[in-house]
Design a protein around this motif. Structure first.
Motif, mmCIF file in Angstrom:
data_model
loop_
_atom_site.group_PDB
_atom_site.id
_atom_site.type_symbol
_atom_site.label_atom_id
_atom_site.label_comp_id
_atom_site.label_asym_id
_atom_site.label_seq_id
_atom_site.Cartn_x
_atom_site.Cartn_y
_atom_site.Cartn_z
ATOM 1 N N ARG B 57 0.849 -1.181 0.000
ATOM 2 C CA ARG B 57 0.000 0.000 0.000
ATOM 3 C C ARG B 57 0.893 1.243 0.000
ATOM 4 O O ARG B 57 1.904 1.276 0.715
ATOM 5 C CB ARG B 57 -0.837 0.015 1.296
ATOM 6 N N THR B 87 0.481 1.798 -10.415
ATOM 7 C CA THR B 87 -0.368 1.853 -9.215
ATOM 8 C C THR B 87 -1.833 1.580 -9.538
ATOM 9 O O THR B 87 -2.285 1.742 -10.671
ATOM 10 C CB THR B 87 -0.295 3.241 -8.536
ATOM 11 N N SER B 89 -5.716 2.474 -7.717
ATOM 12 C CA SER B 89 -6.418 3.196 -6.648
ATOM 13 C C SER B 89 -7.843 2.680 -6.535
ATOM 14 O O SER B 89 -8.480 2.365 -7.541
ATOM 15 C CB SER B 89 -6.442 4.697 -6.935
ATOM 16 N N THR B 105 -10.280 5.357 0.798
ATOM 17 C CA THR B 105 -9.515 5.138 -0.425
ATOM 18 C C THR B 105 -8.256 4.353 -0.092
ATOM 19 O O THR B 105 -7.774 4.365 1.051
ATOM 20 C CB THR B 105 -9.096 6.478 -1.073
ATOM 21 N N LYS B 107 -4.485 3.092 -2.140
ATOM 22 C CA LYS B 107 -3.657 3.122 -3.353
ATOM 23 C C LYS B 107 -2.517 2.139 -3.164
ATOM 24 O O LYS B 107 -1.811 2.197 -2.147
ATOM 25 C CB LYS B 107 -3.116 4.539 -3.584
#
Lengths: 150, 150, 150, 150
Positions: B57, B87, B89, B105, B107
């Motif tokens: 993460r 990445t 998200s 959220t 990512k």
């Protein structure tokens, strides 16, 4: 000069995951450990027995820059960035030998516990605000606390 | 239409704290549970044994709107909001009977595991990007993935 | 005289549950914390990076006498009660101001990690047994280690 | 015939550790999950809001036979092995495709919560004993409950 609270901590085995590093959920617990140590340093407990107010989190965020591994020692530094009539915000940095590991923020709100078990937004007691003042980045934030808009 | 992954979940006793509600660190684990279920739904595992890539993460955030209590059932909905070359998200919503509990959220970044145990940023394998496509909010994000600037 | 390892520890907020006390699963983690501190005190790590042996638990038990609450400080004392060719057993006592909180036992086994990711029972390396000797209740147990029957 | 409660469960990422397997402390949480599911199956909650009794654990033990890994599915079976005037004992087996993973026991006591926040041993309410009867290995144990000696 606002004070920050610094804590040295060692990674425990149960904090690691199969990827071989500390599971990201632990960084939020590290921040909370430092927050509660800050309150103790200020002569307070964030959860005294039989208190009729509480401090639920309203927001938490963290960015992860480097991994931590089993048994490594690291530092947590936390300071208060804002205090409004009803909320307190913190900024936190976790580092290892001066290298940034993770940076996070935490925002908590003061609530009154109602007899039916629910919670209701409440103003931060004056003595709590007073005691936290030395740790506030902008002490004015405490003296001249802005009304909450949320 | 991008798909989201929905999960129904019951609060376990060990997820609660002395304030009588789910500890905030658990919401990040709830998000991860939904993320991994999404990967399984896409025919993938985020951590196959003996894989030489990993998915740490890089950022996680959550806002808490209402409390959850022991044994309550709630829903987690997760969808992919962006995919770059390196990445992924996600946006996540936790709710109970249609009422918003928390929104978050996440990512993550693709990394290659080096022989010395360290990790190095890597491009997302094409087959992984392909399989996650149906869950991406903007599928174009996957087809025309922008280079990462960080 | 066999040595024990003593650790002072404060209850963290995330270790409590809705009943207002430390969740029982945490006592097993407290024991493990003390075990790993004992290994460090003996000049060892129970999980060095890139090691080809491991130490899974084969049994764990705990009796709970009194509750622990948020922010209370308590002590963990651990000592080695038995060492066989392939296993190590510990006894642990958690106490607060001299009052017994919980007592537990832990038994771990030495395993070799096979290339396919599985584990196979293995003999405890001589240098590990040597270093743990000062913490063994019956040092003879280490010198004249009995064969394992399981 | 006494009934047991069976639960199918998948290993979550945050339940694993750097050794690549489920951390042993989780098996105690798995047992508790099954225990609370058994209570729900019996029409009860082990922790209703505003209840003046509680059910702290007095003993817990587990033997670990095989490792569990990320995303594996496994079964938990729990049944009541004994009920006295003040305690309930359970036996639990965790298995995977019929192969034994771990076996454990759990003993809980009924307590009354006193106004000062402390707890005092109490007799199990008759309606709770009644509802749990179908899950008791020896139903007689409930009908003719022996006095507790501890």
């Amino acid at each position: 000069m606002p004070r920050e609270l610094r804590l040295r901590r060692r990674v425990q085995f149960y904090e690691t995951d199969v990827a071989g590093i500390v599971h990201f959920s632990w960084f939020f617990r590290y921040m909370e450990e430092a927050e509660h140590a800050l309150w103790r340093e200020a002569g307070l407990s964030i959860h005294p027995e039989r208190s009729d107010i509480g401090w639920p989190r309203v927001a938490a965020a963290c960015e992860f820059h480097r991994a931590l591994k089993f048994e490594q020692e690291f530092d947590i530094a936390i300071r208060i960035t804002d205090v409004t009539k009803r909320t307190i915000s913190y900024a936190c940095e976790m580092s290892q030998d001066g290298q940034k590991i993770a940076t996070g923020t935490l925002k908590i709100a003061c609530v009154a516990k109602l007899p039916d078990g629910s919670m209701k937004s409440a103003e931060i007691p004056a003595d709590v605000a007073d005691r936290l003042k030395p740790f506030a980045y902008r002490p004015s934030a405490i003296e001249d606390r802005s009304p909450d808009t949320a």
